[in-house]
Design a protein around this motif. Sequence first.
Motif, PDB file in Angstrom:
ATOM      1  N   THR A 127     106.720   2.664 -16.134  1.00  0.00           N
ATOM      2  CA  THR A 127     105.358   2.794 -16.882  1.00  0.00           C
ATOM      3  C   THR A 127     104.524   3.625 -15.867  1.00  0.00           C
ATOM      4  O   THR A 127     104.029   4.609 -16.328  1.00  0.00           O
ATOM      5  N   GLY A 128     104.433   3.329 -14.613  1.00  0.00           N
ATOM      6  CA  GLY A 128     103.659   3.847 -13.727  1.00  0.00           C
ATOM      7  C   GLY A 128     103.943   5.365 -13.419  1.00  0.00           C
ATOM      8  O   GLY A 128     103.014   6.309 -13.084  1.00  0.00           O
ATOM      9  N   PHE A 129     105.300   5.545 -13.245  1.00  0.00           N
ATOM     10  CA  PHE A 129     105.863   6.765 -13.009  1.00  0.00           C
ATOM     11  C   PHE A 129     105.420   7.788 -14.355  1.00  0.00           C
ATOM     12  O   PHE A 129     104.833   8.954 -14.235  1.00  0.00           O
ATOM     13  N   LEU A 130     105.472   7.228 -15.554  1.00  0.00           N
ATOM     14  CA  LEU A 130     105.224   8.160 -16.623  1.00  0.00           C
ATOM     15  C   LEU A 130     103.658   8.291 -16.712  1.00  0.00           C
ATOM     16  O   LEU A 130     103.122   9.527 -17.129  1.00  0.00           O
ATOM     17  N   ARG A 131     102.711   7.302 -16.441  1.00  0.00           N
ATOM     18  CA  ARG A 131     101.480   7.548 -16.272  1.00  0.00           C
ATOM     19  C   ARG A 131     101.006   8.664 -15.219  1.00  0.00           C
ATOM     20  O   ARG A 131     100.073   9.458 -15.450  1.00  0.00           O
ATOM     21  N   ARG A 132     101.580   8.609 -13.970  1.00  0.00           N
ATOM     22  CA  ARG A 132     101.073   9.662 -12.876  1.00  0.00           C
ATOM     23  C   ARG A 132     101.610  10.755 -13.679  1.00  0.00           C
ATOM     24  O   ARG A 132     100.841  11.974 -13.227  1.00  0.00           O
ATOM     25  N   ARG A 133     102.791  11.126 -14.150  1.00  0.00           N
ATOM     26  CA  ARG A 133     103.334  12.487 -14.803  1.00  0.00           C
ATOM     27  C   ARG A 133     102.337  12.834 -15.655  1.00  0.00           C
ATOM     28  O   ARG A 133     101.977  14.176 -15.848  1.00  0.00           O
ATOM     29  N   LEU A 134     101.981  11.959 -16.572  1.00  0.00           N
ATOM     30  CA  LEU A 134     100.890  12.437 -17.663  1.00  0.00           C
ATOM     31  C   LEU A 134      99.529  12.851 -17.098  1.00  0.00           C
ATOM     32  O   LEU A 134      98.759  13.902 -17.427  1.00  0.00           O
ATOM     33  N   LEU A 135      99.239  12.221 -16.081  1.00  0.00           N
ATOM     34  CA  LEU A 135      97.649  12.792 -15.197  1.00  0.00           C
ATOM     35  C   LEU A 135      97.925  13.772 -14.647  1.00  0.00           C
ATOM     36  O   LEU A 135      96.946  14.829 -14.585  1.00  0.00           O
ATOM     37  N   LEU A 136      99.254  14.246 -13.976  1.00  0.00           N
ATOM     38  CA  LEU A 136      99.219  15.492 -13.391  1.00  0.00           C
ATOM     39  C   LEU A 136      99.420  16.642 -14.386  1.00  0.00           C
ATOM     40  O   LEU A 136      99.163  17.796 -14.198  1.00  0.00           O
ATOM     41  N   ALA A 137      99.827  16.036 -15.711  1.00  0.00           N
ATOM     42  CA  ALA A 137      99.791  17.436 -16.823  1.00  0.00           C
ATOM     43  C   ALA A 137      98.446  17.842 -17.169  1.00  0.00           C
ATOM     44  O   ALA A 137      98.413  19.059 -17.495  1.00  0.00           O
ATOM     45  N   VAL A 138      97.366  16.948 -16.915  1.00  0.00           N
ATOM     46  CA  VAL A 138      96.163  17.426 -17.812  1.00  0.00           C
ATOM     47  C   VAL A 138      95.696  18.724 -16.876  1.00  0.00           C
ATOM     48  O   VAL A 138      95.301  19.699 -17.349  1.00  0.00           O
ATOM     49  N   THR A 168      97.217  20.795 -14.946  1.00  0.00           N
ATOM     50  CA  THR A 168      98.332  21.710 -15.455  1.00  0.00           C
ATOM     51  C   THR A 168      97.883  22.370 -16.638  1.00  0.00           C
ATOM     52  O   THR A 168      97.818  23.857 -16.694  1.00  0.00           O
ATOM     53  N   LEU A 169      97.626  21.783 -17.574  1.00  0.00           N
ATOM     54  CA  LEU A 169      97.370  22.558 -19.037  1.00  0.00           C
ATOM     55  C   LEU A 169      96.065  22.925 -18.769  1.00  0.00           C
ATOM     56  O   LEU A 169      95.637  24.009 -19.523  1.00  0.00           O
ATOM     57  N   LEU A 170      94.803  22.635 -18.262  1.00  0.00           N
ATOM     58  CA  LEU A 170      93.575  23.084 -18.302  1.00  0.00           C
ATOM     59  C   LEU A 170      93.821  24.432 -17.308  1.00  0.00           C
ATOM     60  O   LEU A 170      93.047  25.527 -17.766  1.00  0.00           O
ATOM     61  N   GLY A 171      94.567  24.406 -16.456  1.00  0.00           N
ATOM     62  CA  GLY A 171      94.769  25.586 -15.460  1.00  0.00           C
ATOM     63  C   GLY A 171      95.362  26.676 -16.418  1.00  0.00           C
ATOM     64  O   GLY A 171      94.933  28.144 -16.252  1.00  0.00           O
ATOM     65  N   VAL A 172      96.544  26.486 -17.133  1.00  0.00           N
ATOM     66  CA  VAL A 172      97.286  27.505 -18.114  1.00  0.00           C
ATOM     67  C   VAL A 172      96.157  27.816 -18.962  1.00  0.00           C
ATOM     68  O   VAL A 172      96.176  29.226 -19.159  1.00  0.00           O
ATOM     69  N   GLY A 228      98.451  29.923 -29.705  1.00  0.00           N
ATOM     70  CA  GLY A 228      99.768  30.124 -29.937  1.00  0.00           C
ATOM     71  C   GLY A 228     100.348  29.548 -28.281  1.00  0.00           C
ATOM     72  O   GLY A 228     101.419  29.080 -28.016  1.00  0.00           O
ATOM     73  N   VAL A 229      99.584  30.288 -27.288  1.00  0.00           N
ATOM     74  CA  VAL A 229      99.998  29.894 -25.997  1.00  0.00           C
ATOM     75  C   VAL A 229      99.794  28.390 -25.563  1.00  0.00           C
ATOM     76  O   VAL A 229     100.711  27.885 -24.782  1.00  0.00           O
ATOM     77  N   LEU A 230      98.723  27.890 -26.204  1.00  0.00           N
ATOM     78  CA  LEU A 230      98.537  26.609 -25.751  1.00  0.00           C
ATOM     79  C   LEU A 230      99.498  25.832 -26.503  1.00  0.00           C
ATOM     80  O   LEU A 230      99.885  24.685 -25.619  1.00  0.00           O
ATOM     81  N   VAL A 231     100.044  26.050 -27.612  1.00  0.00           N
ATOM     82  CA  VAL A 231     100.857  25.388 -28.216  1.00  0.00           C
ATOM     83  C   VAL A 231     102.167  25.195 -27.243  1.00  0.00           C
ATOM     84  O   VAL A 231     103.166  24.295 -27.147  1.00  0.00           O
ATOM     85  N   VAL A 232     102.769  26.347 -26.734  1.00  0.00           N
ATOM     86  CA  VAL A 232     103.739  26.738 -26.195  1.00  0.00           C
ATOM     87  C   VAL A 232     103.695  25.733 -24.623  1.00  0.00           C
ATOM     88  O   VAL A 232     104.402  25.359 -24.266  1.00  0.00           O
ATOM     89  N   ALA A 233     102.291  26.050 -24.190  1.00  0.00           N
ATOM     90  CA  ALA A 233     102.157  25.421 -22.778  1.00  0.00           C
ATOM     91  C   ALA A 233     102.260  23.609 -23.024  1.00  0.00           C
ATOM     92  O   ALA A 233     102.951  22.991 -22.050  1.00  0.00           O
ATOM     93  N   VAL A 234     101.843  23.425 -23.956  1.00  0.00           N
ATOM     94  CA  VAL A 234     102.182  21.928 -24.389  1.00  0.00           C
ATOM     95  C   VAL A 234     103.213  21.411 -24.440  1.00  0.00           C
ATOM     96  O   VAL A 234     103.820  20.534 -23.947  1.00  0.00           O
ATOM     97  N   ALA A 235     104.145  22.184 -25.279  1.00  0.00           N
ATOM     98  CA  ALA A 235     105.667  21.968 -25.337  1.00  0.00           C
ATOM     99  C   ALA A 235     106.586  22.001 -23.991  1.00  0.00           C
ATOM    100  O   ALA A 235     107.197  21.288 -23.818  1.00  0.00           O
ATOM    101  N   PHE A 236     105.946  22.949 -23.288  1.00  0.00           N
ATOM    102  CA  PHE A 236     106.577  23.174 -21.907  1.00  0.00           C
ATOM    103  C   PHE A 236     106.330  22.068 -21.027  1.00  0.00           C
ATOM    104  O   PHE A 236     107.182  21.639 -20.459  1.00  0.00           O
ATOM    105  N   VAL A 237     105.261  21.725 -20.860  1.00  0.00           N
ATOM    106  CA  VAL A 237     104.810  20.497 -20.183  1.00  0.00           C
ATOM    107  C   VAL A 237     105.449  19.112 -20.568  1.00  0.00           C
ATOM    108  O   VAL A 237     106.027  18.488 -20.001  1.00  0.00           O
ATOM    109  N   GLY A 238     105.530  18.981 -21.968  1.00  0.00           N
ATOM    110  CA  GLY A 238     105.970  17.735 -22.689  1.00  0.00           C
ATOM    111  C   GLY A 238     107.461  17.705 -22.290  1.00  0.00           C
ATOM    112  O   GLY A 238     108.000  16.580 -21.887  1.00  0.00           O
ATOM    113  N   VAL A 239     108.259  18.890 -22.481  1.00  0.00           N
ATOM    114  CA  VAL A 239     109.731  18.832 -22.278  1.00  0.00           C
ATOM    115  C   VAL A 239     109.829  18.482 -20.645  1.00  0.00           C
ATOM    116  O   VAL A 239     110.978  17.715 -20.236  1.00  0.00           O
ATOM    117  N   ASN A 240     109.160  18.860 -19.750  1.00  0.00           N
ATOM    118  CA  ASN A 240     109.246  18.776 -18.435  1.00  0.00           C
ATOM    119  C   ASN A 240     109.110  17.254 -18.137  1.00  0.00           C
ATOM    120  O   ASN A 240     109.613  16.623 -17.060  1.00  0.00           O
TER     121      ASN A 240
END
Length: 314
Positions: free
Chosen positions: A2-13, A15-19, A286-298
């Motif tokens: 759970t902690g691992f997933l929480r850290r990955r989700l926090l790092l994704a924020v 990333t998405l803002l930068g993209v 469209g780019v936002l949707v693709v970026a969210v899908a890309f981060v979600g897959v990772n």
Amino acid sequence: MTGFLRRRLLLAVPTLLGVTAVVYATVALVPGDPVSAFLGPGAPPEARRELTERLGLDRALPVRYAEWLGHALTGDLGTSVSNQRPVSALLLPALGQTLTLTAAAFLLVLLGGTALGALGALRPHGPGGRLSGALSTLAVSAPQYSVALLLIAVFSVQLRWLPAGGTHDVFGSGGPADLVRHLVLPALAAALVPLGLTARVFRAALGSVLAGDLADGLRARGLGRAAVLRHCVHNASPALLTIGGLQLAYLLEGVVFVETLFAWPGIGRLLYDGLTARDLPLVQGGVLVVAVAFVGVNILVDAAHAAIDPRVRS
């Protein structure tokens, strides 16, 4: 876990803002006037001024980005300039079509890449190894655009076995079999490069395990060839999982040419049409949707990797 997933989700924020920030600025600064693209170069000044104000193009870029981001967080991606429809209403059906094409291509990548890589790892110096290396190199080196055109020329124009574009025949039944026929060529074109990369990585990973101490120990314990191979494949699976996840993300964002050539109504085709029409809200959404899908897959790949190898969680 759970902690691992929480850290990955926090790092994704961030990333998405930068993209979103980079893409918003890049699309907004691309040469060309979206007002002229929509109204035409000879439009009256009053109409141009009204559309400019309605699109918010008279405000500073950071202000426009902040407003767009605030609306995007609530699910409002704006209105398409060229279609005069909500961007989300255009993206959702296109996303379903892109996911269908991506799933078919990814299935080919997994099956073909695993089989080709295993063939090369089991017979590295034999005919099978040479064939595996040649085919994987050819797949990686072949230009996707040219391969797609070649597939259309051979299987659609010359042999007339498969349709050249669309998702269903105009006068066909429209059932699953019809969809599969239309999927074959674009899925092959999209899967070619990822298949070659997956085969090469899996061949190296499995070959290393087969030549290591684990395989020797299993053979010394009297296990048969199939059992040894099964244990070695399990130990090589993290590499397959990592490269498979990367290729899945690549397929999600890299099917623009394929969808355009085969008239597949996915997000790639929609983005191409939006760029052609200088439809900024559609492109940015469209780019936002693709970026969210890309981060979600990772994130899913990292979670699966952590589930297989607990050392990743630390």
